[in-house]
Design a protein around this motif. Structure first.
Motif, short mmCIF file in Angstrom:
data_model
loop_
_atom_site.label_atom_id
_atom_site.label_comp_id
_atom_site.label_asym_id
_atom_site.label_seq_id
_atom_site.Cartn_x
_atom_site.Cartn_y
_atom_site.Cartn_z
N TYR A 202 25.46 63.23 72.55
CA TYR A 202 26.66 62.54 73.03
C TYR A 202 26.81 61.18 72.34
O TYR A 202 27.91 60.80 71.93
N ALA A 203 25.70 60.46 72.20
CA ALA A 203 25.75 59.16 71.53
C ALA A 203 26.16 59.32 70.07
O ALA A 203 26.89 58.48 69.53
N GLN A 204 25.72 60.38 69.42
CA GLN A 204 26.11 60.64 68.03
C GLN A 204 27.61 60.93 67.93
O GLN A 204 28.28 60.43 67.02
N ILE A 205 28.13 61.71 68.87
CA ILE A 205 29.56 62.00 68.90
C ILE A 205 30.36 60.70 69.04
O ILE A 205 31.42 60.54 68.45
N ARG A 206 29.82 59.77 69.82
CA ARG A 206 30.49 58.48 70.03
C ARG A 206 30.29 57.51 68.88
O ARG A 206 30.81 56.40 68.89
N LEU B 146 21.66 55.02 65.20
CA LEU B 146 20.31 55.21 65.75
C LEU B 146 20.39 55.74 67.17
O LEU B 146 19.80 55.18 68.11
N ALA B 147 21.11 56.83 67.32
CA ALA B 147 21.43 57.35 68.66
C ALA B 147 20.19 57.63 69.49
O ALA B 147 20.13 57.23 70.65
N ARG B 148 19.21 58.32 68.94
CA ARG B 148 18.02 58.66 69.72
C ARG B 148 17.26 57.41 70.14
O ARG B 148 16.85 57.27 71.30
N HIS C 274 32.10 54.79 76.51
CA HIS C 274 33.15 55.30 77.41
C HIS C 274 34.52 54.76 77.03
O HIS C 274 35.20 54.13 77.84
N GLN C 275 34.90 54.97 75.81
CA GLN C 275 36.17 54.46 75.28
C GLN C 275 37.33 55.36 75.70
O GLN C 275 37.89 56.12 74.91
#
Length: 126
Positions: free
Chosen positions: A21-25, A29-31, A73-74
């Motif tokens: 989810y963080a990568q999609i956003r 360095l999402a992990r 959460h944009q």
């Protein structure tokens, strides 16, 4: 504090899903960000719960929640009404919890009157 500690556990138990989810956003360095976020939530939540440098713990929660609201959460970028509503709810939740944490930070600055912590506040005279 259950919300923060539960969320911290989620960061560690659902790292792969949260990383995706963080990568999609577009979070770099999402992990690492997901795991670091879990650590901050755990340390901040436990600090406030146990009353050990609770002012620092509350401040850590604010520092975690405000960027999370704006980066993850944009809602203003969503085109699907249901996705937009979901992101808006999460955005508002994060900002509300940040506001509550900021209030805790202020309260813990007056620990002498409260008498509810194990240690004295780190930030005095603010």
């Amino acid at each position: 504090m259950v919300v923060f500690l539960g969320s911290a556990v989620g960061h560690f138990m659902q790292t792969d899903a949260m990383t995706a989810y963080a990568q999609i956003r577009g979070l770099p360095l999402a992990r690492v960000s997901v795991l670091a976020g879990g650590v901050v939530l755990a340390v901040g939540g436990l600090s406030v719960l146990l009353g050990v440098w609770a002012d620092l713990g509350a401040l850590l929660l604010v520092i975690m929640l405000v960027p999370t609201a704006f980066l993850m959460h944009q809602f203003w970028r969503e085109t699907d009404p249901q996705a937009k509503q979901g992101e808006m709810i999460h955005f508002n939740k994060d900002l509300s919890l940040a506001g509550a944490s900021l209030m805790l930070f202020a309260f813990f600055g007056h620990v002498d009157e409260l008498g509810s912590t194990i240690t004295a506040p780190l930030f005095t005279g603010l």
